[in-house]
Design a protein around this motif. Structure first.
Motif, mmCIF file in Angstrom:
data_model
loop_
_atom_site.group_PDB
_atom_site.id
_atom_site.type_symbol
_atom_site.label_atom_id
_atom_site.label_comp_id
_atom_site.label_asym_id
_atom_site.label_seq_id
_atom_site.Cartn_x
_atom_site.Cartn_y
_atom_site.Cartn_z
ATOM 1 N N ALA A 70 0.779 -1.138 -0.223
ATOM 2 C CA ALA A 70 0.053 0.079 -0.031
ATOM 3 C C ALA A 70 0.724 1.280 0.210
ATOM 4 N N ALA A 71 1.952 1.168 0.384
ATOM 5 C CA ALA A 71 2.941 2.563 0.365
ATOM 6 C C ALA A 71 2.951 3.290 -0.586
ATOM 7 N N ALA A 72 3.233 4.591 -0.467
ATOM 8 C CA ALA A 72 3.320 5.513 -1.553
ATOM 9 C C ALA A 72 4.848 5.228 -2.292
ATOM 10 N N ASP A 73 4.753 5.589 -3.541
ATOM 11 C CA ASP A 73 6.184 5.401 -4.256
ATOM 12 C C ASP A 73 6.814 6.646 -3.923
ATOM 13 N N ARG A 108 8.581 -3.312 -2.359
ATOM 14 C CA ARG A 108 7.843 -3.440 -3.558
ATOM 15 C C ARG A 108 8.419 -2.764 -4.553
#
Lengths: 280, 260
Positions: free
Chosen positions: B125-128, B195
């Motif tokens: 779910a983390a932001a790029d 990710r």
């Protein structure tokens, strides 16, 4: 009252965007004017947000919050308000809406749209919170009438009058959910036609349509607003009545449970459009 | 005290503790008992949170079976309800809860499997982030290097376990129909999760590399992280390890301890 009247006029019929439909929507671009998403699902600004920004190139978006808890006696969560503002700044939605309900007490988020007693005290609290939310978000909010399963003994103000007064005090708009009107008529004896007549017509910024479930208890039935079925005939009729009174405001099909094929939702949107054009 | 606040606290007790007595006194009966009406909300809140936990912890759910998971989730929700409406990120403390939950005591690896699933969920779910260009460290005096702290990309996470949690995790994926037994004595795991190109992946690190990266990810300054590695088995080339962090795009930013 609304941020962009021209765009509002373009946005007539939409559906709620749900993850399993994202790719198909991008690929097929069905005849929909806008998509609505639950704001809290995108506040990580991760891959889901990236996909949303991609889909934004083809559809107008509206943000529907479920977690601001406008009815909390303890006031708003500033961190959450900040995240919501960040999302609005990046998505630039044409509408932003929330609920006449609460879900936070003593910092615990109870993950349901919980009912308020309609009292002068509640009105003062919701007024303060809506004003703070609009200040913090930098724009006007639409506030949605909730589905209800109980009535508080001390509720003295009819819900539609409560909302009308909230509009007068804060300048907010109203999101009128006609399925909730139908469900509430059954569950707590609200008169949906009187309700529609009491709401201030020029404050209505959006209409929601959805299906519901039946739950049998003690030989009585409560209708549950689970967004899990097709829209029933009575709700379509109420939709027509709402459009007659409010004009052709943006209207949205919501579906969360028992998610059907995208084509089924687009077909419901077509029905909505055929009723909508009569009010335009 | 505000009477609305009082009602909201009674509602919390009804939803989380099942005690509807105080709240029911505020509610009209109208053919259906107040407790039954409250139950609709109680059910909505608990079922939706339980579903959010089951989505984040599918392997834990498979290991203990769905009915026991629902029971554990219920106990967790009642004791540690979410403090934010972003419920996809609910469950940070679920692994610690399971570690102390008496009915799970014999499943010694369960809490670590939950930790793995939590780190995987967060990585997904983390932001790029934008990887930090190592040239941005060019202006630093060599003497300041040991005071460097690094901010890792949001998707990166580190966890260690004395149990073979990767084998357990793999054996309990939904597509696996015949579960081969996992030998619990087959060794632990030192893992890095991230990710990359939209896909969450994990890999095992050598002990010294793990100690170094986990210390830095935890906010330890470079000098102290190097010291922490000194007692760990295996070879360790500081320059190569630091370069690898940048080459792999792990670093999002830096700071100097003791500077503004």
């Amino acid at each position: 009252m609304f941020d962009d009247r021209t765009r509002r006029a373009e946005a007539q019929i939409g559906i709620g965007l749900r993850a399993p439909h994202v790719d198909e929507l991008s690929a097929t671009r069905p005849a929909l004017d806008f998509l609505e998403v639950h704001a809290e699902n995108y506040m990580d600004f991760g891959p889901a947000f990236t996909r949303l920004m991609y889909i934004r190139r083809d559809f107008m978006l509206s943000l529907h919050g479920v977690g601001l808890s406008l009815g909390s006696a303890e006031g708003l969560d500033r961190d959450h308000l900040g995240r919501f503002r960040d999302l609005i700044d990046r998505v630039q939605p044409f509408l932003v809406s929330e609920h006449l309900s609460w879900s936070v007490v003593d910092g615990a988020y109870l993950n349901d749209l919980l009912p308020l007693p309609y009292t002068e005290e509640s009105l003062a609290i919701v007024t303060r919170n809506v004003a703070a939310a609009q200040d913090g978000l930098g724009r006007s909010l639409l506030v949605e009438n909730p589905s209800r399963y109980l009535r508080f003994r001390d509720s003295r103000i009819p819900e539609a009058e409560f909302l009308a007064e909230l509009v007068r005090r804060t300048g907010c708009g109203i999101l009128c959910d006609v399925n909730n009107l139908y469900v509430n008529a059954h569950n707590v004896g609200e008169d949906p036609i009187l309700y529609l007549e009491t709401l201030p017509a020029d404050a209505i910024g959006e209409i929601h349509l959805a299906g519901h479930a039946r739950c049998d208890i003690d030989e009585r039935t409560l209708l549950i607003d689970d967004h899990g079925a097709a829209i029933c005939d009575e709700v379509w009729t109420l939709f027509g009545a709402a459009l007659n009174r409010f004009g052709a405001v943006p209207s949205l099909i919501e579906r969360d449970k028992n998610l059907p094929a995208l084509a089924d939702l687009v077909a419901e949107a077509s029905i909505a459009r055929s009723i909508h054009v009569l009010a335009a | 005290m505000s009477s609305l606040l009082e009602i909201q606290r009674d509602f919390r007790r009804a939803i989380l503790a099942g005690d509807t007595t105080a709240l029911a006194a505020f509610i009209e009966v109208e053919g259906i008992a107040a407790a039954e009406r409250i139950e609709i909300h109680r059910n909505n809140a608990r079922m939706s949170l339980s579903a959010a936990l089951a989505e984040t912890f599918p392997v834990v759910c498979r290991l203990v079976d769905a009915r026991f998971f629902a029971f554990a989730a219920h106990e967790f929700i009642c004791g540690l309800p979410p403090d934010t409406p972003c419920v996809a990120g609910y469950g940070a403390r679920f692994a610690d809860f399971l570690a102390d939950f008496p009915p799970c005591r014999e499943l010694v690896y369960l809490a670590d499997v939950a930790r793995l699933e939590w780190v995987l969920q967060r990585a997904g779910a983390a932001a790029d982030g934008t990887p930090l260009d190592p040239a941005s460290l060019g202006g630093l005096a060599a003497a300041d290097a040991e005071r460097l702290t690094f901010r890792f990309q949001p998707s990166f996470g580190y966890l260690c376990s004395p149990w073979p949690i990767i084998e357990i995790w793999r054996a309990n994926q939904s597509e696996v129909t015949a579960r081969a037994p996992v030998n619990l004595e087959s060794g632990g795991a030192l893992l890095e999760v991230r990710r990359r190109d939209g896909v969450v992946e994990f890999r095992e690190l050598a002990p010294a590399t793990f100690a170094f990266r986990a210390a830095l990810d935890g906010g330890t300054a470079l000098g102290d992280a190097i010291e922490a590695v000194a007692g760990v088995e295996g070879e360790f080339d500081v320059n190569a390890e630091c370069a690898a962090l940048f080459i792999e795009g792990a670093i999002a930013g830096f700071n100097l301890v003791g500077s503004a």
